[in-house]
Design a protein around this motif. Structure first.
Motif: not given
Length: 457
Positions: A427-451
């Motif tokens: 649904a996220y990809h359909h609505r926003f045209g983006k990969d949700l996991m990549e979007r989250v990866r770009g907004e976080t960092s370090g161990d927090y990002q990996r989790l």
């Protein structure tokens, strides 16, 4: 009168499969869904019939899974995803009776539909009208029955967690690998095994060895869905002011069984009444609406949709809001609070057909503030829960800065149900045209990002 032609969800796009199905280190036993936000409109996703669940045989911990995603804008290859809920017929198919019981570790009674609801659609015509008011209740979602555990030996996971934290330094990758890939009952069993086998408290060990949003995410997973809801509700209410978004995330659109489990656990944990705490923290119409929600007397999803009632309540919604100086908020709240997701979908379609207007847009125009947020969340959860959760996740990341507290809680909540998580990513990809996991990866960092990324895999 029996109604056996359920209303289809209006304007639902057929989201394409989001990558090939991934293997899990612990194959799911007959899984009751979680965490209770209303089932997805049936037929919206490609669901080949799943194989019959077998004996719960736990293999050794598998290596990390590598997800493969298609280029944006191109349909992904590979088969469609498989639902872990064999009882769900495709939308528009003849309604099915409840499946036979016998799942490992589950209480007797009818198995619910997605997220604590019953099977979608009305009963066949042979069910007499007098049974409308004795519809079988839903059972609590996976992880909402205190003391319920997964079968199997989880000492390997307990030893791995202790090794990751013992001595100098912490092996964060091992913590992520072990904790990100288990479901609610497996997590409860790992926590108990850690206590009995290692003679230590897993929650306390992780809390002392980690920090920041990485720690918050791990502790939310260790708590499991029920206790995470309970502690989130308390945090939403304590101190000065109310975290309205957090209260909405925990309580809005939930099944009766899950709401009752949350209320009981809240009182056991804090020695307080959740209803009284909510009533003292809110005011005006939202106080009354949450009072209705917390009574936990919504119509069950197994309750057949009656077209006459649907017509009457559609007219009531319109007359309570259209061309009035002041909306009849009590009438609107009563209809929303007592209707099942099936009924809200039927009301939404009837409203659109009768008044040539979207009920969602009508509510958005006629209400404001917290009341509007709650009503829209209830309606969107009935119409398309995957899209609702996709939009809630985007809300954490859009604009300046990331709302990390929201992101952690919402990612963990989506993580608990693998089928729903797959739907949210589509649904996220359909609505926003983006990969949700990549979007989250770009907004976080370090161990927090990996989790966060691991929880979404």
């Amino acid at each position: 009168m029996s109604y056996h032609h359920p209303y289809p969800p209006p304007n639902q796009p057929p989201y394409p499969p989001y990558g090939a199905p991934q293997a899990h280190p612990h194959p799911p036993y007959p899984q009751q869904p979680n965490p209770g936000y209303g089932g997805p409109p049936p037929g919206q996703y490609n669901r080949p019939p799943p194989a019959h669940p077998g004996q719960y045989d736990r293999p050794p911990l598998a290596p990390p899974r590598q997800a493969s995603y298609p280029p944006h804008g191109q349909p992904p290859a590979g088969p469609g995803y498989h639902s872990p809920h064999p009882s769900h017929p495709p939308y528009g198919a003849p309604p099915q009776p409840f499946p036979p019981q016998g799942g490992v570790g589950y209480p007797p009674g009818p198995q619910p539909g997605p997220y604590g609801g019953g099977p979608v659609g009305g009963y066949p015509s042979q069910y007499p009208p007098q049974q409308f008011h004795s519809a079988p209740p839903s059972q609590p979602s996976l992880g909402y029955i205190p003391g319920q555990l997964a079968p199997g030996d989880f000492r390997q996971e307990a030893d791995g967690l202790r090794k990751a934290m013992k001595g100098f330094g912490t092996d964060e990758k091992s913590l992520i690998q072990i904790l990100s890939r288990v479901d609610a009952l497996q997590m409860a069993t790992i926590r108990q095994t850690y206590s009995n086998h290692i003679r230590r408290d897993l929650y306390k060990d992780v809390k002392s060895e980690t920090s920041g949003y990485f720690r918050d995410g791990l502790l939310a997973v260790i708590d499991g869905p029920l206790m995470h809801d309970v502690t989130s509700a308390r945090e939403a209410l304590k101190g000065f002011g109310t975290k309205e978004w957090l209260l909405d995330d925990v309580l809005v659109g939930r099944s009766n069984a899950d709401l009752n489990a949350i209320k009981a656990a809240y009182e056991r944990t804090y020695g307080r009444s959740l209803e009284k705490d909510v009533q003292s923290d809110l005011s005006f119409e939202t106080q009354n609406l949450f009072g209705m929600i917390l009574r936990a007397n919504r119509h069950e999803e197994s309750f057949p949709v009656d077209p006459r009632t649907t017509e009457e309540e559609t007219k009531s919604l319109h007359s309570a809001t259209a061309a009035r100086v002041r909306n009849n908020v009590q009438e609107v709240c009563g209809i929303f609070a007592r209707s099942s997701n099936n009924e809200l979908r039927a009301i939404s379609q009837t409203f659109s057909a009768r008044y040539n207007a979207s009920l969602e847009k009508h509510i958005d125009k006629e209400f404001s503030g917290h009341m509007k947020d709650v009503l829209l969340q209830m309606l969107r959860g009935a119409l398309d829960p995957a899209m609702r959760d996709a939009e809630l996740l985007e809300d954490c990341m859009k604009g300046m800065g990331t709302k990390d507290d929201k992101l952690v809680r919402r990612v963990v909540r989506v993580h608990w149900d693998r089928a729903h998580k797959d739907q949210v990513k589509r649904a996220y990809h359909h609505r926003f045209g983006k990969d949700l996991m990549e979007r989250v990866r770009g907004e976080t960092s370090g161990d927090y990002q990996r989790l966060m990324v691991a929880l979404l895999e």
